[in-house]
Enzyme design. Structure first.
Site, mmCIF file in Angstrom:
data_model
loop_
_atom_site.group_PDB
_atom_site.id
_atom_site.type_symbol
_atom_site.label_atom_id
_atom_site.label_comp_id
_atom_site.label_asym_id
_atom_site.label_seq_id
_atom_site.Cartn_x
_atom_site.Cartn_y
_atom_site.Cartn_z
ATOM 1 N N THR A 62 9.718 4.081 2.578
ATOM 2 C CA THR A 62 8.894 3.606 3.441
ATOM 3 C C THR A 62 9.044 2.073 3.539
ATOM 4 O OG1 THR A 62 6.328 3.363 3.534
ATOM 5 C CG2 THR A 62 7.276 3.204 1.356
ATOM 6 N N CYS A 63 8.125 1.400 4.404
ATOM 7 C CA CYS A 63 7.878 -0.036 4.592
ATOM 8 C C CYS A 63 6.686 -0.335 4.987
ATOM 9 C CB CYS A 63 9.017 -0.729 5.549
ATOM 10 S SG CYS A 63 8.810 -0.030 7.345
ATOM 11 N N ARG A 64 6.344 -1.498 5.593
ATOM 12 C CA ARG A 64 4.901 -1.704 5.920
ATOM 13 C C ARG A 64 4.486 -0.941 7.094
ATOM 14 N NH1 ARG A 64 2.280 -4.332 9.493
ATOM 15 N NH2 ARG A 64 4.208 -5.334 10.632
#
Length: 175
Positions: A62-64
């Protein structure tokens, strides 16, 4: 081709212990907000991290917003995990689904946002001063623009280095 997992399904799998969540953002982004239980493995240090301790679990990145993980999916999946996914929509989708995140409002803003604020302020101040006082103040937005071009070409951002050294961005001693 990247496989995606929805936030609700990831939550279920995290709760049952059948998945591990890897957050690929930078430490300053992670410190301000992250999904509880996510393991921080910054993309910049991806090749140096050992993920062998997660054998038998699905790995979810995941990331933002999900854009960074999608852009680097080939690199992330190159480790040949038996089961690997990208969190569709990243942390923003997780929050939109009403799922909890850990927030630390005392953590400084992400360094990239600090640079954007500083450069934007330099540009606006230079333009206002040029309009009100002297056209020589146009040198300030020109300097800021040149700095952005230099950072984009070389990968070195002097403003980010300067801001990283500021007291609010230094780790505070605990206790």
């Amino acid at each position: 081709m990247a496989q995606f997992i929805e936030p609700a399904e990831l939550k279920r799998r995290l709760d049952e212990g059948s998945a591990v969540l890897i957050d690929i953002r930078d430490p300053d982004e992670y410190a301000r907000e992250h999904i509880r239980g996510a393991r921080l493995v910054p993309l910049a240090a991806w090749d140096r991290h050992d993920l062998e301790g997660e054998a038998g679990k699905a790995v979810v990145f995941t990331c933002r917003s999900g854009n960074r993980t999608a852009a680097h999916a080939a690199r992330l999946f190159a480790r040949a995990f038996p089961e690997a996914y990208l969190l569709r929509g990243g942390i923003e989708a997780w929050k939109a689904a009403g799922l909890p995140v850990h927030r630390d409002p005392r953590a400084p803003l992400e360094l990239q946002r600090q640079v954007q604020i500083a450069v934007g302020t330099m540009i606006l101040a230079g333009l206002a001063l040029a309009w009100a006082a002297s056209p020589w103040f146009l040198a300030l937005p020109a300097f800021a623009g040149a700095g952005l071009v230099f950072a984009g070409i070389t990968g070195f951002c002097g403003m980010a280095r300067l801001l990283a050294a500021m007291p609010w961005n230094r780790p505070q001693p605990s206790g």
